[in-house]
Scaffold this active site. Structure first.
Site, PDB file in Angstrom:
ATOM      1  N   ASP A  40      -4.000  -2.719  -5.011  1.00 39.63           N
ATOM      2  CA  ASP A  40      -2.897  -2.956  -2.668  1.00 39.63           C
ATOM      3  C   ASP A  40      -3.053  -3.705  -2.767  1.00 39.63           C
ATOM      4  O   ASP A  40      -4.398  -4.656  -2.504  1.00 39.63           O
ATOM      5  CB  ASP A  40      -4.091  -1.696  -2.247  1.00 39.63           C
ATOM      6  CG  ASP A  40      -3.488  -0.695  -1.474  1.00 39.63           C
ATOM      7  OD1 ASP A  40      -2.346  -1.614  -0.890  1.00 39.63           O
ATOM      8  OD2 ASP A  40      -3.256  -0.490  -0.862  1.00 39.63           O
ATOM      9  N   SER A  96       1.009  -1.215  -0.076  1.00 43.12           N
ATOM     10  CA  SER A  96       0.083   0.475  -0.412  1.00 43.12           C
ATOM     11  C   SER A  96       0.923   1.265   0.134  1.00 43.12           C
ATOM     12  O   SER A  96       1.965   1.247  -0.226  1.00 43.12           O
ATOM     13  CB  SER A  96      -1.004  -0.533   0.926  1.00 43.12           C
ATOM     14  OG  SER A  96      -2.008   0.843   1.332  1.00 43.12           O
TER      15      SER A  96
END
Length: 672
Positions: free
Chosen positions: A217, A103
């Site tokens: 992500d 992320s």
């Protein structure tokens, strides 16, 4: 419905059809279909570059000690707290032998693995407003926000062809593949591609293709990929930036969605921490920050530093060999490059684009800001907007409804094309063409050609520029409505980027009328911070006839708010009440309250920042021997609305008493 309105609606429909045709040809990526045909393979990760990853870790330790692993969790904006963590552990002489991240933690992780110091990462993140580097677009590629400008920034810093496996510190980026439903661990490949995949939060950002995968992500399944680090070492530092905002409304549908998404990844992250109690856990004190509070990067980094300091005793037991000579040499060389990139960016808030990008979405574009470079154009456009960026060229199309966003308001179809080209860092060329059906079926025309040459001084706290532009308006009967030739110098000064003290000024020669009127234009503005979040603004604008012929133009951009038709046409070829005075002088003042802690959100999707409420007063002298000026005064509201904290739009509203018209004056402005 009268004929004029019918014609305007038809013209608007034609504009929308034209944009629809353009959108159909933008080039939608081919569909990627689900190919997760083996249910039980979902728990088996796919790795790229693992053998080289292990070899590089071994080369750093020579097999003489246990490698030091560093895990940087996701956490959206909160992940910038990792900058402070890195700064603290480096002060103790600790440099990790490898990094595992996912992320937004991967942005910090990749920059550090590439050789940047924590201070250099902090400078990059805080000196450039990254909220302006993401463009909203129709999600034809899967996401609402285009990342190409942000990745172009990284390319400016690190180079466009850097490979992940060539970074000084081995790093693994953990992503998820929505095609195979499997975790993908990336340790090699194009750095910009991998970085884009690292923070590709579903729906918000486009999924990224990599080796046949469609990556999003990795933090959507587990914010803290700590288990992976223990496959390579038993000595691990883990920095986390969980989310625990207590003030959100759990009855808000968007908040419910955000918290629901957070449940699983938070739970798995905590489980990983509980399963490895021997890890040195730095729990960054940022859990009360919004997940998209990108305006607080410096404070986030400071909190990360203080949180790391709480683990000083355990950290001090680790191998502390410090940075290598190779890293120190790289950082010294990088500092010069960073200074140039930052200096070039501050000139026009842009840099050469990496590759080609284009976006289309509904939006607003304002040509009515005070002290802007469109004196003859006072409107806001609302409708479809298309942007194309390639290297140093930016091209935009704006089509839909144009309106004069002040009383009395008129709405009409409008189409604008804008082109700008940055010839060199300080030199920008601009061209605008606009077609509007304001008064009849036949369009009126506006065009503008401009050139700017800018230079920063005193660490760019003083910005100076030479301006030259030509504006031209043609009526629907192909007659000259107005023209303006402007050549001048201006400056803007502020002691530092975040200071609320600002001074600016301008001096210019202007040619107007029918190429037969010459004027001296001057301007000065000052903003002073006051206690208790108050702000005082004062300003002056003066225009003086050099030919002594009177009838000096008053433009809306000069800053005097009025709907009086005689003033708004003063100095034009069809002036209703020409003035014999050889001057127009405007004084402005304003007092606003801007509470710094006031940042309301709508489910953390829309964030309202830099909000203020205040009063304004405008004074006008434009009559010979005039002592008592004309006066307009009232109240105003301003705010900046941002989508996810990453795409912002300034908005303002004012309403007050219009002295010259003896009535109410009001208006609102959206966009830049």
């Amino acid at each position: 419905m009268n004929r004029v309105l019918q014609r305007r609606l038809l013209a608007l429909i034609l504009l929308l059809c034209m944009f629809g045709t353009l959108g159909a040809n933008i080039g939608i990526d081919p569909a990627v279909l689900n190919n997760s045909n083996d249910l039980f393979s979902a728990t088996v990760p796919i790795s790229y570059g693992e053998q080289s990853f292990r070899e590089r870790i071994l080369a750093r330790t020579q097999g003489e000690r246990d490698p030091i692993g560093l895990v940087l969790s996701g956490g959206s904006a909160r992940a910038f707290a990792h900058i402070g963590v890195l700064q603290y552990i480096e002060e103790l002489g600790i440099v990790p032998d490898f990094i595992i991240s996912n992320s937004m933690g991967s942005i910090v992780g990749i920059l550090y693995a590439a050789g940047l110091s924590p201070e250099q990462i902090d400078t990059l993140s805080s000196q450039i407003d990254i909220t302006q580097l993401f463009d909203i677009s129709f999600p034809i590629r899967g996401g609402l926000l285009d990342t190409s400008r942000f990745l172009s920034l990284v390319a400016q810093y690190l180079g466009a062809d850097l490979q992940l496996e060539h970074l000084p510190i081995p790093i693994m980026i953990v992503s998820e593949d929505i095609a195979t439903r499997r975790q993908v661990r990336i340790m090699e490949g194009d750095l910009l591609t991998v970085l884009g995949a690292a923070f590709a939060l579903p729906v918000y950002f486009n999924p990224v293709e990599y080796n046949g995968h469609l990556l999003v992500d990795g933090g959507v399944t587990n914010l803290v990929p700590l288990d992976i680090a223990y496959e390579y070492t038993d000595t691990t530092i883990v920095s986390t930036t969980f989310y625990d905002a207590k003030g959100i409304n759990l009855r808000n549908p968007l908040s419910i969605l955000n918290v629901s998404i957070d449940l699983g990844k938070r739970r798995d992250g905590v489980a990983a921490l509980l399963g490895h109690t021997d890890a040195i856990w730095i729990r960054c004190d940022v859990e009360d920050f919004s997940f998209m509070d990108f305006g607080a990067i410096e404070e986030l980094a400071q909190r990360g530093y203080r949180s790391a300091a709480l683990q000083e005793e355990r950290l001090s037991s680790l191998d502390a060999r410090g940075t290598t000579k190779e890293m120190r040499d790289f950082r010294a060389a990088f500092s010069a490059r960073q200074d140039k990139v930052l200096s070039d960016y501050r000139l026009y808030k842009r840099f050469p684009h990496h590759g080609v990008s284009h976006q289309m979405f509904f939006g607003l574009r304002s040509f009515i800001q005070e002290n802007d470079h469109w004196y003859l154009r006072d409107e806001v456009l609302a409708g479809l907007m298309y942007h194309l960026r390639w290297k140093s060229m930016w091209f935009s199309l704006y089509g839909g409804a144009g309106w004069e966003s002040f009383s009395p308001m008129a709405v009409y179809p409008s189409l604008t094309a804008s082109l700008s080209y940055q010839v060199a860092a300080p030199l920008l060329l601009e061209a605008d063409v606009s077609i509007s059906a304001q008064e009849s079926w036949l369009p009126s025309w506006y065009h503008r050609l401009g050139m700017q040459l800018r230079k920063g001084f005193v660490s760019d706290s003083l910005m100076t520029s030479a301006q030259f532009w030509w504006e031209h308006q043609i009526t629907h009967e192909f007659e000259l409505e107005a023209m303006l030739l402007h050549a001048g110098l201006d400056f803007a000064w502020s002691p530092h980027r975040t200071s609320r003290l600002r001074l600016s000024g301008e001096g210019a020669w202007q040619l107007a009328g029918d190429w037969d009127r010459q004027f001296l234009h001057t301007r000065f503005n000052a903003t002073f911070p006051l206690p208790s979040d108050f702000r005082l603004e004062v300003g002056y604008t003066g225009r003086y006839a050099l030919d002594g012929a009177g009838n000096v133009p008053l433009y809306l951009g000069d800053g005097f708010k009025t709907s009086d038709p005689s003033l708004r046409t003063q100095g034009s070829l069809d002036a209703l009440a020409p003035s014999s005075a050889n001057f127009v002088i405007i004084g402005r003042f304003g007092l606003d309250w801007q509470p710094q802690s006031f940042k309301p959100t709508m489910g953390e999707l829309l964030i309202f920042d830099n909000s203020s409420i205040g009063i304004f007063g405008d004074l006008l002298w434009n009559v010979e021997s005039q002592i008592v000026p004309e006066l307009s005064f009232g109240t105003r509201l301003t705010t900046t609305i941002s989508l996810l904290g990453l795409n912002s739009m300034p908005t303002s509203l004012y309403v007050g008493y219009d002295g010259p018209a003896d009535g109410i004056v009001w208006g609102f402005i959206f966009g830049r």
